[in-house]
Design a protein around this motif. Structure first.
Motif, PDB file in Angstrom:
ATOM      1  N   ASN A 120       0.829  -1.211  -0.010  1.00 22.83           N
ATOM      2  CA  ASN A 120      -0.102  -0.218  -0.066  1.00 22.83           C
ATOM      3  C   ASN A 120       0.996   1.369  -0.056  1.00 22.83           C
ATOM      4  O   ASN A 120       0.723   2.257  -0.765  1.00 22.83           O
ATOM      5  N   GLU A 121       1.915   1.269   0.892  1.00 16.04           N
ATOM      6  CA  GLU A 121       2.679   2.537   1.050  1.00 16.04           C
ATOM      7  C   GLU A 121       3.770   2.519   0.010  1.00 16.04           C
ATOM      8  O   GLU A 121       4.192   3.725  -0.342  1.00 16.04           O
ATOM      9  N   LEU A 122       4.463   1.769  -0.214  1.00 11.29           N
ATOM     10  CA  LEU A 122       5.509   1.443  -1.085  1.00 11.29           C
ATOM     11  C   LEU A 122       5.257   1.030  -2.546  1.00 11.29           C
ATOM     12  O   LEU A 122       6.231   1.115  -3.537  1.00 11.29           O
ATOM     13  N   LYS A 123       3.940   0.581  -2.729  1.00 11.67           N
ATOM     14  CA  LYS A 123       3.621   0.111  -3.911  1.00 11.67           C
ATOM     15  C   LYS A 123       4.514  -1.059  -4.364  1.00 11.67           C
ATOM     16  O   LYS A 123       4.733  -1.057  -5.631  1.00 11.67           O
ATOM     17  N   ASN A 124       5.174  -1.855  -3.659  1.00 15.20           N
ATOM     18  CA  ASN A 124       6.028  -2.807  -4.035  1.00 15.20           C
ATOM     19  C   ASN A 124       6.526  -3.816  -3.054  1.00 15.20           C
ATOM     20  O   ASN A 124       7.076  -3.304  -2.216  1.00 15.20           O
ATOM     21  N   VAL A 125       5.618  -4.860  -3.297  1.00 11.09           N
ATOM     22  CA  VAL A 125       5.638  -5.845  -2.037  1.00 11.09           C
ATOM     23  C   VAL A 125       6.992  -6.412  -2.215  1.00 11.09           C
ATOM     24  O   VAL A 125       7.368  -7.220  -0.776  1.00 11.09           O
ATOM     25  N   LYS A 126       7.713  -6.493  -2.980  1.00 12.42           N
ATOM     26  CA  LYS A 126       9.237  -7.207  -3.116  1.00 12.42           C
ATOM     27  C   LYS A 126       9.965  -6.395  -2.001  1.00 12.42           C
ATOM     28  O   LYS A 126      11.151  -7.381  -1.430  1.00 12.42           O
ATOM     29  N   VAL A 127       9.853  -5.254  -1.365  1.00 14.03           N
ATOM     30  CA  VAL A 127      10.716  -4.737  -0.609  1.00 14.03           C
ATOM     31  C   VAL A 127      10.183  -4.970   0.686  1.00 14.03           C
ATOM     32  O   VAL A 127      10.624  -4.398   1.811  1.00 14.03           O
ATOM     33  N   MET A 128       9.257  -5.816   0.842  1.00 13.99           N
ATOM     34  CA  MET A 128       8.795  -6.006   2.245  1.00 13.99           C
ATOM     35  C   MET A 128       9.815  -6.602   3.286  1.00 13.99           C
ATOM     36  O   MET A 128       9.675  -6.355   4.382  1.00 13.99           O
ATOM     37  N   ASN A 129      10.842  -7.475   2.775  1.00 13.41           N
ATOM     38  CA  ASN A 129      11.854  -7.794   3.501  1.00 13.41           C
ATOM     39  C   ASN A 129      12.615  -6.820   3.873  1.00 13.41           C
ATOM     40  O   ASN A 129      13.118  -6.762   5.087  1.00 13.41           O
ATOM     41  N   MET A 130      13.010  -5.570   3.068  1.00 19.54           N
ATOM     42  CA  MET A 130      13.494  -4.570   3.815  1.00 19.54           C
ATOM     43  C   MET A 130      12.862  -3.568   4.880  1.00 19.54           C
ATOM     44  O   MET A 130      13.337  -3.217   5.834  1.00 19.54           O
ATOM     45  N   LEU A 131      11.606  -3.929   4.554  1.00 20.64           N
ATOM     46  CA  LEU A 131      10.758  -3.189   5.690  1.00 20.64           C
ATOM     47  C   LEU A 131      10.895  -3.920   7.142  1.00 20.64           C
ATOM     48  O   LEU A 131      10.953  -3.300   7.944  1.00 20.64           O
ATOM     49  N   VAL A 132      10.718  -5.297   6.961  1.00 21.78           N
ATOM     50  CA  VAL A 132      10.864  -5.967   7.976  1.00 21.78           C
ATOM     51  C   VAL A 132      12.453  -5.932   9.051  1.00 21.78           C
ATOM     52  O   VAL A 132      12.546  -5.828   9.934  1.00 21.78           O
ATOM     53  N   LEU A 133      13.379  -5.685   7.815  1.00 24.06           N
ATOM     54  CA  LEU A 133      14.808  -5.554   8.380  1.00 24.06           C
ATOM     55  C   LEU A 133      14.740  -4.213   9.158  1.00 24.06           C
ATOM     56  O   LEU A 133      15.384  -3.904  10.433  1.00 24.06           O
ATOM     57  N   GLY A 134      14.285  -3.286   8.421  1.00 26.57           N
ATOM     58  CA  GLY A 134      14.128  -1.930   9.446  1.00 26.57           C
ATOM     59  C   GLY A 134      13.251  -2.037  10.546  1.00 26.57           C
ATOM     60  O   GLY A 134      13.831  -1.415  11.318  1.00 26.57           O
ATOM     61  N   ALA A 135      12.340  -2.641  10.691  1.00 23.07           N
ATOM     62  CA  ALA A 135      11.732  -2.972  11.947  1.00 23.07           C
ATOM     63  C   ALA A 135      12.531  -3.420  13.029  1.00 23.07           C
ATOM     64  O   ALA A 135      12.521  -3.203  14.194  1.00 23.07           O
ATOM     65  N   LEU A 136      13.051  -4.759  12.620  1.00 25.74           N
ATOM     66  CA  LEU A 136      13.978  -5.317  13.366  1.00 25.74           C
ATOM     67  C   LEU A 136      15.311  -4.487  14.124  1.00 25.74           C
ATOM     68  O   LEU A 136      15.423  -4.340  15.220  1.00 25.74           O
ATOM     69  N   VAL A 137      15.874  -3.747  13.170  1.00 25.66           N
ATOM     70  CA  VAL A 137      16.886  -2.468  13.451  1.00 25.66           C
ATOM     71  C   VAL A 137      16.359  -1.655  14.485  1.00 25.66           C
ATOM     72  O   VAL A 137      17.164  -1.118  15.395  1.00 25.66           O
ATOM     73  N   GLY A 138      15.016  -1.361  14.123  1.00 22.51           N
ATOM     74  CA  GLY A 138      14.367  -0.539  15.048  1.00 22.51           C
ATOM     75  C   GLY A 138      14.178  -0.755  16.378  1.00 22.51           C
ATOM     76  O   GLY A 138      14.244  -0.043  17.326  1.00 22.51           O
ATOM     77  N   ILE A 139      13.982  -2.189  16.567  1.00 23.49           N
ATOM     78  CA  ILE A 139      13.537  -2.681  17.842  1.00 23.49           C
ATOM     79  C   ILE A 139      14.794  -3.053  18.247  1.00 23.49           C
ATOM     80  O   ILE A 139      14.862  -2.836  19.969  1.00 23.49           O
ATOM     81  N   MET A 140      15.924  -3.547  17.722  1.00 23.91           N
ATOM     82  CA  MET A 140      16.848  -4.062  18.549  1.00 23.91           C
ATOM     83  C   MET A 140      18.402  -3.457  18.259  1.00 23.91           C
ATOM     84  O   MET A 140      19.164  -3.680  19.028  1.00 23.91           O
ATOM     85  N   ASP A 141      18.386  -2.388  17.307  1.00 21.94           N
ATOM     86  CA  ASP A 141      19.727  -1.596  17.618  1.00 21.94           C
ATOM     87  C   ASP A 141      20.692  -2.603  17.112  1.00 21.94           C
ATOM     88  O   ASP A 141      21.798  -2.495  17.800  1.00 21.94           O
ATOM     89  N   ILE A 142      20.560  -3.509  16.221  1.00 21.36           N
ATOM     90  CA  ILE A 142      21.597  -4.442  15.630  1.00 21.36           C
ATOM     91  C   ILE A 142      22.731  -3.795  15.105  1.00 21.36           C
ATOM     92  O   ILE A 142      24.059  -4.045  15.488  1.00 21.36           O
ATOM     93  N   VAL A 143      22.288  -3.076  13.994  1.00 21.09           N
ATOM     94  CA  VAL A 143      23.374  -2.452  13.127  1.00 21.09           C
ATOM     95  C   VAL A 143      22.691  -0.944  12.975  1.00 21.09           C
ATOM     96  O   VAL A 143      21.649  -0.882  12.944  1.00 21.09           O
ATOM     97  N   LYS A 144      23.569  -0.087  12.171  1.00 23.21           N
ATOM     98  CA  LYS A 144      23.069   1.260  12.072  1.00 23.21           C
ATOM     99  C   LYS A 144      22.270   1.064  10.618  1.00 23.21           C
ATOM    100  O   LYS A 144      22.699   0.364   9.704  1.00 23.21           O
ATOM    101  N   LYS A 145      21.147   2.015  10.494  1.00 23.83           N
ATOM    102  CA  LYS A 145      20.817   1.985   9.097  1.00 23.83           C
ATOM    103  C   LYS A 145      21.637   2.194   8.130  1.00 23.83           C
ATOM    104  O   LYS A 145      21.649   1.480   6.741  1.00 23.83           O
ATOM    105  N   GLU A 146      22.641   3.221   8.330  1.00 24.79           N
ATOM    106  CA  GLU A 146      23.622   3.426   7.383  1.00 24.79           C
ATOM    107  C   GLU A 146      24.571   2.082   6.817  1.00 24.79           C
ATOM    108  O   GLU A 146      24.715   2.042   5.490  1.00 24.79           O
TER     109      GLU A 146
END
Ligand SMILES: Cc1ncc(C[n+]2csc(CCOP(=O)(O)OP(=O)(O)O)c2C)c(N)n1
Ligand code: SF4
Lengths: 182, 352, 259
Positions: A120-146
């Motif tokens: 809906n928001e990115l109009k591309n379901v293929k980047v769903m995994n990146m969204l999930v990864l973003g959520a994970l590092v948002g929760i856990m601070d494992i690596v920096k976004k950069e």
């Protein structure tokens, strides 16, 4: 500190590349890493997974039986991995397609409607995994976004580099979903 | 110059290492879970000088390696268990003809067609002689992607040094897994092999590469020569790694991926007050018999346990080293299953 | 299976094909040929007379689907295994079912010698020009210039040789009674394929010698295309090099001699 993580979902949902990217980003930050995929008949029935370990010290076992983090993107994976999250660990589950929520109360459960948000928001379901990864590092601070962006630049073939901004947006959306959500 | 650090699959890493070791010829036949080796070499081929040939079978691959090695080139093949069975004929001939070359077995579960999941069920085949006759292979057992690189190069070097085939015995899990590797700079490989069949110039005797010695006395002399070489290798090339052995009461012995799991067992065990240590053979032949024997003499050592992804193969070599001085136990899984640290801890507890 | 009222059954799973979900990729001819063979077993009423040998390749699990007695051979050895079966059970109908890597690379020696001995069994040879099971490596039948994971820049015939024409090659052996190449790209060709296998089985029953049916087949996964595109590819690329037709038929010769 050692972080043991498992990523699981249908083949094609990008679980293997999600784990790879995270491991690569951590390597760029100077940490020890391992990435172990499922392969062969394990993949049959369409479910793939990979185990990612990130540590400050030499990694003993590249496989494990209990995990600090489980990211599950389909129901069979939820069934398989909910029970092996360490008490106090993190479980992220794809809540727009999995209709049976997890039941454990001794772990931190995060429902993430990643597929719905990506389409809906990115109009591309293929980047769903990146969204999930973003959520994970948002929760856990494992690596920096950069570091994730560097990982994308290093690992994507040049001809796909035009997709990096979209991937970055997906990572950011994922991060914002967990910071505003709960 | 900064180090060449990469994030690679075990199979890709071994292929890249071979290129950097000065690979001149690769002959192989596809089989899971090692096909990435030849696929990587196929992609990289235009950038380098090596010859890459997909053979019609592993029987042919091994014999192509024979020919290439006898021609004095740095050659290798790679396969997985059923394919390595087919190569045994060539291995035996290569050992007798004293040809340096590298074999890689990214093992999978057997017997028979088995499974493509990782296994250590080819230990006997590798270290006891899978083919006929009295020969040995130098057997290197990496437990990380980095060691896939290091042992590939070491294997080539030892093979040349002793004029004997070397084998990297690994498995599907290490072949498929990705880790950080530091790649060494390429070696400018200049073979010095005066025995090679490269065409007889005027100023030397003809060279003949053979494994046929019809006369018994001659055959025995060749065997004695081989045995003397194997003795030298046994004396000089044993490699192993110890982890928390200094005060260990329980000594785990494990190689390859199970040694990684056992490292974790050592940590877990110590967290629970059990004095566990790990001895990891890095060479499976020659075997760290002396190191194990010394531990068997330590009064604090209560027991040994060999942990394998097999029904119990290396445990026989542990027993040979311990010579009945201490109990030697075994814990293993087959079918391509990697044992978990918890299972192993429980297996140890059951013996204490 | 009975038809619903107002409907007529035009296609069904033969009783000799087990009601299981196949592991083959969508559109793969392996499943088509399995079905044709099992229809024949049903129609010819030979379920109790037939013994099959599967190869190592994508069809390694053929014994999971064909409801007949079967054996699983080592990679490339199906012709030797089938020889053993047929020699011990000369009254049974025996076939080997093999891919191109199995029959024409690692198993070439077994194939040639079984044909040369005139072993009285039927080869069903699925030529899809690639190693399907192991993930798309070059096969002995990969076409010139064709890209695979071990010929990423296209098959270079100067380096790795030419695609092997097996149906033509085995036709040269005295022991071979019948050799034909067929395909399954459309209903007419699929029916022809079935007739060819039937003829081979019948000739085997008469003890005439080795019978060899090559199917110009597809591998949408290995070729990285859709099933539909794979059919076009067979027609445009494969068949010019691997022509359809009968390369040997000893019964024809006999007829000519009679006339
Ligand atoms: C001795 C040995 N070598 C290699 C393999 C790996 N292997 C399995 S199937 C196969 C070839 C498959 O190709 P093909 O025969 O053309 O059949 P397809 O899968 O395309 O139907 C190979 C090389 C094996 N199982 N055993
Ligand atoms: S990989 Fe190719 S040959 Fe194998 S089932 Fe799929 S399409 Fe068929």
């Amino acid at each position: 500190m050692l972080q043991e993580m498992v990523f699981a979902g249908f083949g094609g949902q990008g679980v293997l590349s999600m784990g790879k990217l995270l491991a690569y980003a951590a390597m760029k930050e100077g940490r020890e890493i391992s990435w172990m995929p499922s392969y062969g008949p394990e993949m049959r029935g369409g479910t793939a997974n990979c185990v990612v370990n990130i540590s400050d010290e030499r990694i003993a076992s590249p496989v494990g039986s209990m995990f600090d983090v489980a990211v599950v993107l389909n129901l069979p994976s939820l069934h398989k991995f909910e029970s092996v999250v360490k008490p106090g660990g993190v479980l992220i589950w794809e809540s727009s397609t999995i209709k049976e929520p997890p039941t454990r109360t001794d772990i931190n459960v995060h429902a993430l409607p990643a597929i719905e948000k990506a389409s809906n928001e990115l109009k591309n379901v293929k980047v769903m995994n990146m969204l999930v990864l973003g959520a994970l590092v948002g929760i856990m601070d494992i690596v920096k976004k950069e570091s994730l962006i560097v990982a994308l630049e290093d690992t994507l073939p040049k001809r796909h580099h035009k997709l990096i901004p979209l991937n970055e947006k997906a990572i950011e959306l994922g991060m914002s979903l967990v910071s505003s959500g709960a | 110059m900064s180090a060449d650090v990469r994030f690679m699959k075990g199979n890709e890493a071994i292929a890249e290492a071979a290129i950097r070791a000065g690979l001149q010829g690769y002959f192989g036949y596809p089989i899971t879970p090692q096909s990435e080796i030849v696929e990587y070499l196929a992609i990289e081929e235009p950038k380098h000088d090596y010859v890459l040939l997909q053979a019609e079978s592993e029987v042919a691959s091994a014999n192509m390696v024979y020919g290439g090695a006898a021609a004095g080139a740095r050659v290798m093949t790679s396969t997985s268990s059923p394919g390595f069975s087919l190569m045994q004929e060539g291995v035996s001939y290569i050992a007798c003809a004293q040809l340096p070359c590298l074999f890689v077995n990214v093992a999978r579960g057997g017997p028979g067609l088995g499974t493509i999941q990782a296994s250590q069920g080819d230990y006997f085949q590798a270290v006891k002689g899978g083919g006929h006759g009295d020969y040995r292979l130098i057997v290197l057992a990496p437990n990380s992607v980095q060691e896939m690189v290091d042992y590939c190069i070491l294997g080539f070097e030892l093979a040349d040094q002793y004029r004997t085939p070397a084998l990297v015995l690994t498995d599907g899990s290490i072949g498929q897994m990705m880790e950080k590797v530091v790649l060494p700079p390429p070696i400018a490989y200049k073979p010095n092999k005066p025995w090679a069949t490269t065409g007889k110039p005027q100023d030397r005797e003809r060279n003949a590469i053979t494994s046929l010695y019809i006369e018994s006395e001659e055959m025995e002399a060749v065997n004695n020569e081989l045995q003397a070489k194997y003795k030298a290798i046994s004396e000089n090339e044993v490699r192993y790694e110890g982890y928390n052995l200094d005060d260990a009461e329980v000594v785990l012995v494990a190689y390859g991926v199970t040694s990684r799991v056992c490292r974790k067992v050592v940590d877990l065990g110590r967290d629970n007050g059990m004095k566990v240590g790990l001895l990891r053979p890095q060479t499976l032949w020659p075997y760290p018999t002396a190191a194990i024997s010394e531990l068997a003499d330590e009064s604090r050592v209560k027991l040994f346990m060999s942990v394998e992804m097999s029904a119990g193969q290396m445990v026989e070599d542990v027993r040979l080293a311990v010579e009945g001085r201490k109990p030697v136990h075994f814990y293993g899984r087959t079918g391509g299953i990697i044992p978990t640290p918890e299972e192993i801890i429980n297996a140890i507890k059951a013996q204490l | 299976m009975t038809a619903r009222e107002g409907y007529k059954v035009v296609a069904k799973r033969p009783s000799t094909l087990l009601d299981k979900r196949m592991h083959y990729c969508p559109g793969c001819f392996h499943s088509t040929v399995h079905k044709l063979m099992m229809e024949l077993v049903e129609e010819m009423e030979i379920q109790d007379k037939i013994v099959g040998v599967c190869p190592v390749g994508c069809s390694v699990f053929a014994y999971e689907y064909m409801n007949i007695d079967m054996q699983e051979a080592a990679h490339g050895r199906a012709a030797a295994v089938a020889t053993g079966v047929k020699r011990m059970l000369p009254d049974k109908l025996v076939f080997s079912y093999q891919g191109d890597g199995d029959l024409a690379a690692i198993g070439t020696a077994e194939t040639i010698h079984a044909c040369n001995r005139g072993e009285n069994f039927t080869f069903i040879f699925i030529n899809n020009g690639i190693y399907g099971m192991t993930g798309g490596q070059m096969a002995p039948t990969t076409l010139e210039g064709q890209r695979t994971s071990t010929s990423p820049y296209g098959r270079d015939v100067a380096k790795v040789g030419y695609p092997l024409r097996m149906a033509e090659m085995v036709a040269n052996f005295e022991g071979v009674a019948y050799s034909q190449r067929v395909t399954c790209t459309n209903p007419a060709e699929t029916r022809r394929c079935k007739r060819a296998i039937k003829k081979a089985f019948e000739m085997q029953m008469k003890g005439l010698g080795t019978t060899f049916i090559e199917v110009a087949s597809n591998c949408p996964s290995g070729w990285k295309c859709t099933p539909e595109e794979s059919v076009t590819w067979i027609e445009d690329k494969m068949l010019p090099y691997f022509p359809l037709g009968v390369f040997k038929d000893v019964t024809k010769k006999e007829k000519k001699a009679e006339a």
